[in-house]
Every structure is written in C-alpha cells, then in structure tokens.
Scaffold this motif. Structure first.
Motif, PDB file in Angstrom:
ATOM      1  N   PHE A 280       0.850  -0.957  -0.166  1.00  0.00           N
ATOM      2  CA  PHE A 280       0.159  -0.121   0.264  1.00  0.00           C
ATOM      3  C   PHE A 280       0.695   1.558  -0.056  1.00  0.00           C
ATOM      4  O   PHE A 280       1.546   1.620   1.303  1.00  0.00           O
ATOM      5  CB  PHE A 280      -0.591  -0.106   1.093  1.00  0.00           C
ATOM      6  CG  PHE A 280      -2.027   1.495   1.575  1.00  0.00           C
ATOM      7  CD1 PHE A 280      -3.341   0.920   0.823  1.00  0.00           C
ATOM      8  CD2 PHE A 280      -0.892   2.057   2.196  1.00  0.00           C
ATOM      9  CE1 PHE A 280      -3.823   2.420   1.197  1.00  0.00           C
ATOM     10  CE2 PHE A 280      -2.210   3.470   1.779  1.00  0.00           C
ATOM     11  CZ  PHE A 280      -3.546   3.356   1.861  1.00  0.00           C
ATOM     12  N   PRO A 281       0.699   2.193  -1.430  1.00  0.00           N
ATOM     13  CA  PRO A 281       1.470   2.747  -0.930  1.00  0.00           C
ATOM     14  C   PRO A 281       1.242   3.994  -0.067  1.00  0.00           C
ATOM     15  O   PRO A 281      -0.217   4.422   0.172  1.00  0.00           O
ATOM     16  CB  PRO A 281       1.567   3.602  -2.366  1.00  0.00           C
ATOM     17  CG  PRO A 281       0.152   2.803  -3.322  1.00  0.00           C
ATOM     18  CD  PRO A 281      -0.226   2.075  -2.744  1.00  0.00           C
ATOM     19  N   LEU A 282       1.654   4.621   0.871  1.00  0.00           N
ATOM     20  CA  LEU A 282       2.026   5.637   2.118  1.00  0.00           C
ATOM     21  C   LEU A 282       1.598   7.143   1.686  1.00  0.00           C
ATOM     22  O   LEU A 282       0.387   7.814   2.519  1.00  0.00           O
ATOM     23  CB  LEU A 282       2.910   5.966   2.939  1.00  0.00           C
ATOM     24  CG  LEU A 282       3.642   4.519   4.056  1.00  0.00           C
ATOM     25  CD1 LEU A 282       4.440   4.935   4.743  1.00  0.00           C
ATOM     26  CD2 LEU A 282       2.442   4.305   4.601  1.00  0.00           C
ATOM     27  N   SER A 283       1.828   7.382  -0.131  1.00  0.00           N
ATOM     28  CA  SER A 283       1.395   8.832  -1.000  1.00  0.00           C
ATOM     29  C   SER A 283      -0.343   8.900  -0.584  1.00  0.00           C
ATOM     30  O   SER A 283      -0.512   9.686  -0.414  1.00  0.00           O
ATOM     31  CB  SER A 283       1.909   8.136  -1.780  1.00  0.00           C
ATOM     32  OG  SER A 283       1.680   7.569  -2.247  1.00  0.00           O
ATOM     33  N   GLU A 284      -0.762   7.209  -0.501  1.00  0.00           N
ATOM     34  CA  GLU A 284      -2.250   7.347  -0.792  1.00  0.00           C
ATOM     35  C   GLU A 284      -3.695   7.603   0.566  1.00  0.00           C
ATOM     36  O   GLU A 284      -4.162   9.006   0.990  1.00  0.00           O
ATOM     37  CB  GLU A 284      -2.939   6.007  -0.712  1.00  0.00           C
ATOM     38  CG  GLU A 284      -2.560   5.485  -2.048  1.00  0.00           C
ATOM     39  CD  GLU A 284      -3.617   5.844  -2.770  1.00  0.00           C
ATOM     40  OE1 GLU A 284      -4.440   6.771  -2.525  1.00  0.00           O
ATOM     41  OE2 GLU A 284      -3.583   5.731  -4.334  1.00  0.00           O
ATOM     42  N   TRP A 285      -1.826   8.402   1.940  1.00  0.00           N
ATOM     43  CA  TRP A 285      -2.076   8.790   2.652  1.00  0.00           C
ATOM     44  C   TRP A 285      -1.912   9.999   3.529  1.00  0.00           C
ATOM     45  O   TRP A 285      -1.792  11.338   4.246  1.00  0.00           O
ATOM     46  CB  TRP A 285      -2.231   8.003   4.460  1.00  0.00           C
ATOM     47  CG  TRP A 285      -2.727   6.889   4.464  1.00  0.00           C
ATOM     48  CD1 TRP A 285      -4.019   6.216   4.157  1.00  0.00           C
ATOM     49  CD2 TRP A 285      -2.165   5.596   5.542  1.00  0.00           C
ATOM     50  NE1 TRP A 285      -4.360   5.077   4.235  1.00  0.00           N
ATOM     51  CE2 TRP A 285      -2.742   4.576   5.340  1.00  0.00           C
ATOM     52  CE3 TRP A 285      -1.339   5.586   6.437  1.00  0.00           C
ATOM     53  CZ2 TRP A 285      -2.970   3.245   5.645  1.00  0.00           C
ATOM     54  CZ3 TRP A 285      -1.183   4.143   6.904  1.00  0.00           C
ATOM     55  CH2 TRP A 285      -1.720   3.144   6.694  1.00  0.00           C
ATOM     56  N   GLY A 286      -1.631  10.369   2.069  1.00  0.00           N
ATOM     57  CA  GLY A 286      -1.511  11.954   2.738  1.00  0.00           C
ATOM     58  C   GLY A 286       0.232  12.035   2.554  1.00  0.00           C
ATOM     59  O   GLY A 286       0.266  13.620   2.990  1.00  0.00           O
ATOM     60  N   LEU A 287       0.878  10.990   2.963  1.00  0.00           N
ATOM     61  CA  LEU A 287       2.582  11.349   2.461  1.00  0.00           C
ATOM     62  C   LEU A 287       2.943  11.509   1.715  1.00  0.00           C
ATOM     63  O   LEU A 287       3.647  10.993   0.592  1.00  0.00           O
ATOM     64  CB  LEU A 287       2.652  10.190   3.602  1.00  0.00           C
ATOM     65  CG  LEU A 287       2.214   9.909   4.271  1.00  0.00           C
ATOM     66  CD1 LEU A 287       2.586   8.875   5.685  1.00  0.00           C
ATOM     67  CD2 LEU A 287       2.158  10.853   5.905  1.00  0.00           C
ATOM     68  N   ASP A 288       4.650  12.544   1.802  1.00  0.00           N
ATOM     69  CA  ASP A 288       4.885  12.746   0.325  1.00  0.00           C
ATOM     70  C   ASP A 288       6.073  11.698   0.827  1.00  0.00           C
ATOM     71  O   ASP A 288       7.444  11.692   1.215  1.00  0.00           O
ATOM     72  CB  ASP A 288       5.328  14.051   0.590  1.00  0.00           C
ATOM     73  CG  ASP A 288       6.389  14.105   0.194  1.00  0.00           C
ATOM     74  OD1 ASP A 288       6.455  14.040  -1.590  1.00  0.00           O
ATOM     75  OD2 ASP A 288       7.417  15.222  -0.376  1.00  0.00           O
ATOM     76  N   THR A 289       5.609  10.648   0.081  1.00  0.00           N
ATOM     77  CA  THR A 289       7.131   8.882   0.300  1.00  0.00           C
ATOM     78  C   THR A 289       6.532   8.166  -0.998  1.00  0.00           C
ATOM     79  O   THR A 289       5.240   8.053  -0.936  1.00  0.00           O
ATOM     80  CB  THR A 289       6.763   8.863   1.136  1.00  0.00           C
ATOM     81  OG1 THR A 289       7.709   7.282   1.680  1.00  0.00           O
ATOM     82  CG2 THR A 289       5.826   8.219   2.067  1.00  0.00           C
ATOM     83  N   LYS A 290       7.763   7.418  -0.566  1.00  0.00           N
ATOM     84  CA  LYS A 290       7.117   6.636  -1.832  1.00  0.00           C
ATOM     85  C   LYS A 290       7.273   5.048  -2.034  1.00  0.00           C
ATOM     86  O   LYS A 290       7.461   3.880  -2.169  1.00  0.00           O
ATOM     87  CB  LYS A 290       8.573   6.780  -3.046  1.00  0.00           C
ATOM     88  CG  LYS A 290       8.502   7.622  -3.756  1.00  0.00           C
ATOM     89  CD  LYS A 290       9.377   6.970  -5.192  1.00  0.00           C
ATOM     90  CE  LYS A 290       9.912   9.103  -6.061  1.00  0.00           C
ATOM     91  NZ  LYS A 290      10.748   8.749  -7.318  1.00  0.00           N
ATOM     92  N   LYS A 291       7.797   4.828  -0.033  1.00  0.00           N
ATOM     93  CA  LYS A 291       7.497   4.114   0.661  1.00  0.00           C
ATOM     94  C   LYS A 291       5.794   3.314   0.470  1.00  0.00           C
ATOM     95  O   LYS A 291       4.923   4.245   0.562  1.00  0.00           O
ATOM     96  CB  LYS A 291       7.829   4.492   2.408  1.00  0.00           C
ATOM     97  CG  LYS A 291       9.183   4.764   2.041  1.00  0.00           C
ATOM     98  CD  LYS A 291       9.445   5.588   3.271  1.00  0.00           C
ATOM     99  CE  LYS A 291      11.130   4.841   4.303  1.00  0.00           C
ATOM    100  NZ  LYS A 291      11.525   6.129   5.188  1.00  0.00           N
ATOM    101  N   THR A 292       5.628   2.258   0.723  1.00  0.00           N
ATOM    102  CA  THR A 292       5.028   1.387   0.974  1.00  0.00           C
ATOM    103  C   THR A 292       4.683   0.361   2.573  1.00  0.00           C
ATOM    104  O   THR A 292       5.593   0.239   2.915  1.00  0.00           O
ATOM    105  CB  THR A 292       4.634   0.629  -0.834  1.00  0.00           C
ATOM    106  OG1 THR A 292       6.140  -0.078  -0.232  1.00  0.00           O
ATOM    107  CG2 THR A 292       4.577   1.064  -1.826  1.00  0.00           C
ATOM    108  N   ILE A 293       4.105  -0.042   2.188  1.00  0.00           N
ATOM    109  CA  ILE A 293       3.455  -0.873   3.422  1.00  0.00           C
ATOM    110  C   ILE A 293       2.425  -1.959   3.218  1.00  0.00           C
ATOM    111  O   ILE A 293       2.089  -1.968   3.001  1.00  0.00           O
ATOM    112  CB  ILE A 293       2.536  -0.044   5.068  1.00  0.00           C
ATOM    113  CG1 ILE A 293       3.068  -1.274   5.916  1.00  0.00           C
ATOM    114  CG2 ILE A 293       1.429   0.627   5.328  1.00  0.00           C
ATOM    115  CD1 ILE A 293       2.683   0.410   7.211  1.00  0.00           C
TER     116      ILE A 293
END
Length: 551
Positions: A473-486
């Motif tokens: 899940f892309p953390l950017s979907e939660w409005g975070l400015d990052t390419k990390k996923t969880i």
C-alpha cells in the motif's frame, strides 16, 4: 512445441502417475476400521509421528507457489523477494508454544478446526462461523496458486494449447486425479506423497545451487548480472539490496506473513494430525531447515537473470514471471533432469492442494453443515460431507484459474494473507486469554477486514490501472510525501486488535456479558503441560447449541 520436450514430458508423466498411485494406496496405509470419521479421513487418525509430520507440515507450507513464485519475485523485483526467508525463520519460535497448546486443547476436546476451538472458547456459533468462512475464503486462492505452479511447468513443456479448454486440459486431468485419491484416502494421501515430494525438491535444489553457478560463471557473476538488470529499470523499489523505498514494506510483509502462516486452516490440520506434543516440539525445532532450502530456491531468480531467461507470455500479452524457473531448468539442465525438476514442482503442488482442500472441507462440515444444516449429523455423515466439499473446493479453484487471468490469482494470494490475519485475535490470542469480549472480536474482525480490503482496492497496477494489484500500500495514499509502501495485512490486523481492545473495554465497563460459559471447569482450556491436569482424555467437541447472537 511439445515435441522438443518429449523426454522431459515422459519423465514428468511417469513420476506424476507413480505418485498418484501412491495416493490411492494411502487408503490402506495404517488403515483404521473405518475412514467414515473426520478424525480418520480429515486428520489421519491423529496418529502421525515425527517423520510423517515433518514431511507433511513441510510439504504443506512449502508449496509449488514457493518454488515458482519466490524466485519469480526476485527475478522481477530483486531483494524484496527475500522477505519469504526471514518470515519462515521467525515463525517457528513464535508458534512453538501456540501450536503445542492448540494441539493439547484440540486433542482433549475433539476439535478438528480452529473454528471448533473458537466456538467452545467464546460460546459463540456466530463468531465461529466468521472464522470458518474466513478460513475457507483465504484458502481458495491458495489452492488456485498450486494450479498456477503446475501450469507454469506445463506451459514450459508446450503442453498447453491456444484455446481456453486446450490450454487448461492437462491441469484439469491432473486435478481430477488429485480429487479422486484425496476423496478415497483423505489426509493419508498427501502425508505419504509428501515423502516423495520433499525428497525430489531437496535433490533438485541442491543440484541446482552447485550446477547452475558452474554453468553461469559463479555466484559473483550471477549477482553482477542481477545488479546490472535492476540498475537499468525506473522502479525505485527494486535492486539486489533493500533501500529506503522498500524497507518498511519488507519488514511488515515478513512479520505479517509470519503471523498468518499458521493461522491458515491447512497449517493447523497438519499439526492436529500429530500423535503427541513432543512430535510438534521436535518439528517446530527442525522445520527451519526448510528455510535454508527456501533461501537457495529464491536465488534461482537471480540465476534466471544471469542465464538470460525471457518469461513466456500470458494470454493477455504480459510476461508470465512464474515460468522463469521452469525455463531456467529447461535451458541449462539436461532434458532428463529437467523432467525430474518439473515433476518435483508438479508434485509439490499436489500435497498442499490436497491438505488445503481437506482443511477447507472440514471447516464447512464442522462449523456450517453440523452447526446450521444438520445438528444431529453422525460421524459418517460428517466425513461424507467433507469428502464432497473437498471436491467442490478443488473445482472452484480450477474454475477460477480457467476463467481468470493467472497473474490476478497470484495477487489474490496476498489478499488471502490479509484475510486470514483477521482471525489472529480469536484463534491465536484466544488460546491464552478469554479477556476479549466475543462481540469485540467480531467488531475487530469486521474493522480489519473492511480496512484491509479497502486498502487492497486502492493498490493499482500502474500499467493497466487494475485494482487489487498487490499488497504493497503506497503511504502517499494517506497524504504522505513518500514513495514508501506498507503491507496491508499488517495495518489491518493492528486495526483489528485496537478495535477489539477498545470495544471489550467499553462492553465490560457497561457490564455486557462476554458470552463465556461459567460452568466450564477451570482447566477446560488448559494445556496438557498444565500442572492442574491429572490426565488427558480425548473427548468429543461440545454438542452444538442453538445459535446465539454476538452481543
């Protein structure tokens, strides 16, 4: 194309048929007075010793998907694919005490499924129903993935045609044979076949890790080739080493997968078939040897890069990375040994597929059929219902693979992990405490399942735009400015636990009954090692009561 693989096909067919014969013979192995009982058909008489349990549980957990898809993930994504190695290392210490306790409780009270335990622990048929449905739904794509593993071998040998029926006819025949001997022999069939399967796998992999580097210039050259490939891609998450973009996904996926592994009903089926606690202890201590083997298997993905393997195409034109290991064997091994390797992968799919279908069938029989459809079912009727359901489960998985894009079924395995994780509070924590309110466990299950499926829906394939394209899940979907996923499953089970805790506190503060049975003796759910116990009789599961709503 198949004429170029005649020797490989001949060896594959001979070994496949020989193993199928063993499956039918298994009905006479340690034959009881009758197989018309779930303890006998579905759990092998609860009598398997150390060696049988070793091969059965190992064959159950390390499937054709492991031997095909883990190297395929390394081939496509690099080091991120190694998550499978640490999670199979950390799982055994985590479940050592849990599985011993589960066996003890199930042995004393005649439980066949994890939902049986939940039904008795929390006195809630409704909660048990949720656990049963969750187990069946999570198992279905796993069975389908065994078909994908066999089909990758058949495609490499040219045994699939162009039309839908022609493309899947060999796999239909293979699973018709599987269905027949599972129906007749029950759990004894995969237990006996597991000996052949694991020996073949060990031989093939140990030969491969010495033979392939010799052909490709050594492991240094193999890693250099993989590094060069990933350096040319635009993805920030691939490479032969982890980086800041995939580290969170890596450790949450490893931990989440570890927690999910022994929640699958087929994993518990192999454990409950053991004859005593010491058998489980020895196996949990020794099974990490499979993790060493898995690490070697994973490296085949890098070897395929160095060998210049080009995956075959799916019907929709996308590359089928599941074919990279069979193609590697075809390219570098002599034909006769490639045939042995193909048989190892094919047989490696039969053992877990058989156990999974039995486990799913047992869930249906004990927690749906007997609870809601026929309360006075006899042991023979239960066994017959499980046999029929095991056929339907296999048929459902087969239909799924025939009519759905196989690449999508690979993605659904990840969804299966997210789904089964939502049984952790009731099954895993319920073994040690009845503090959770049964209504809170149901609320947590609903919250975790809803959040998990919503997050999975938001994961899209960047090329096709298709939803449910994985579990990162892309953390950017939660409005975070990052390419990390969880890993979605990790987030969902945390939400599940938080809701269960909060709702339990609220319900207990308002004095809502927890649904437990205060008439049960204090040692009813005690471990056999508990000093309160003076004996360990096996007794039938508590009689089904009228369904009571979760309050």
């Amino acid at each position: 194309m198949w004429r170029d693989h005649e020797l490989e096909i001949a060896i594959f067919v001979i070994l496949f048929l020989a193993v199928s014969a063993v499956g039918f013979v298994a009905a006479r192995w340690r034959r009881p007075d009758t197989l018309a009982h779930l303890d006998e058909w579905g759990l092998g008489g609860r009598s398997f010793g150390g060696w049988v349990t070793w091969f059965l549980v190992g064959g159950d957990l390390y499937t054709a998907y492991t031997f095909v898809a883990v190297p395929a993930l390394l081939f496509a994504s690099g080091a991120a694919g190694f998550f499978a190695v640490p999670y199979t290392v950390i799982i055994y210490p985590l479940v050592f005490l849990v599985l011993v306790r589960m066996w003890s409780v199930s042995h004393r009270h005649g439980f066949v499924t994890p939902a049986d335990f939940v039904r008795a622990r929390f006195q809630s048929p409704t909660l048990a129903l949720l656990i049963a449905i969750t187990g069946i739904v999570a198992t279905m794509p796993y069975i389908a993935l065994q078909l994908v593993g066999i089909e990758s071998v058949l495609k490499t040998m040219g045994l699939t045609g162009s039309g839908t029926l022609a493309r899947h006819l060999p796999i239909i025949i293979a699973f018709a044979i599987l269905a027949a001997y599972t129906y007749s022999s029950g759990l004894r069939a995969p237990a006996l076949i597991a000996f052949v399967k694991d020996i073949l796998i060990y031989v093939v992999i140990l030969v491969a890790v010495f033979y392939l580097p010799a052909k490709l210039g050594g492991w240094g050259a193999i890693f250099d080739a993989a590094d060069a490939k990933f350096a040319k891609t635009a993805s920030p998450a691939d490479g032969i080493l982890l980086n800041a973009n995939n580290q969170v996904q890596y450790f949450t996926l490893a931990l989440g997968s570890a927690l999910a592994l022994f929640l699958y009903p087929h994993s518990l089926t192999g454990v409950l078939a053991s004859k005593n606690r010491d058998t489980i202890k020895r196996n949990m201590s020794a099974l990490p040897a499979y993790s060493f083997l898995l690490g070697l298997i994973a490296l085949l993905g890098f070897a395929a890069i160095a060998a210049g393997v080009v995956p075959l195409k799916n019907p929709n034109g996308t590359p089928d990375n599941n074919t990279v290991v069979p193609l590697l064997f075809d390219k570098l091994f002599p034909d006769w040994f490639a045939g042995v390797a193909y048989a190892a992968v094919g047989i490696g799919a039969l053992v877990p597929a058989a156990i999974m279908s039995i486990a799913a069938a047992n869930l249906f029989t004990r927690n749906i059929y007997r609870e809601y459809l026929k309360r006075d079912a006899t042991p023979a009727q239960e066994a017959q219902a499980s046999k029929i359901m095991s056929l339907l489960v296999k048929f459902g998985a087969l239909v799924f693979v025939v009519f759905v894009d196989p690449q999508f079924s690979i993605d659904l395995q990840l969804i299966g992990g997210v789904i089964i994780l939502q049984t952790l509070p009731a099954v895993g924590l319920g073994l040690f405490t009845r503090w959770f309110h049964r209504g809170a466990l149901a609320a947590g299950w609903a919250a975790g399942m809803g959040l998990g499926l919503w997050m999975l829906y938001l994961v899209k394939n960047p090329t096709t735009g298709r939803h449910f394209a994985g579990s990162a899940f892309p953390l950017s979907e939660w409005g975070l400015d990052t390419k990390k996923t969880i890993y979605v499953g990790f987030v969902a089970v945390v939400a599940n636990l938080l809701v269960a805790v909060v709702v339990t506190l609220i319900l207990r503060a308002t004095s809502v009954a927890d649904g437990g049975d205060d008439t049960q003796p204090a040692d009813y759910f005690a471990d056999e090692g508990d000093p309160r116990l003076t004996d360990t009789p096996t007794s039938p599961a508590p009689a089904a009561a009228a369904p009571d709503p979760i309050t």
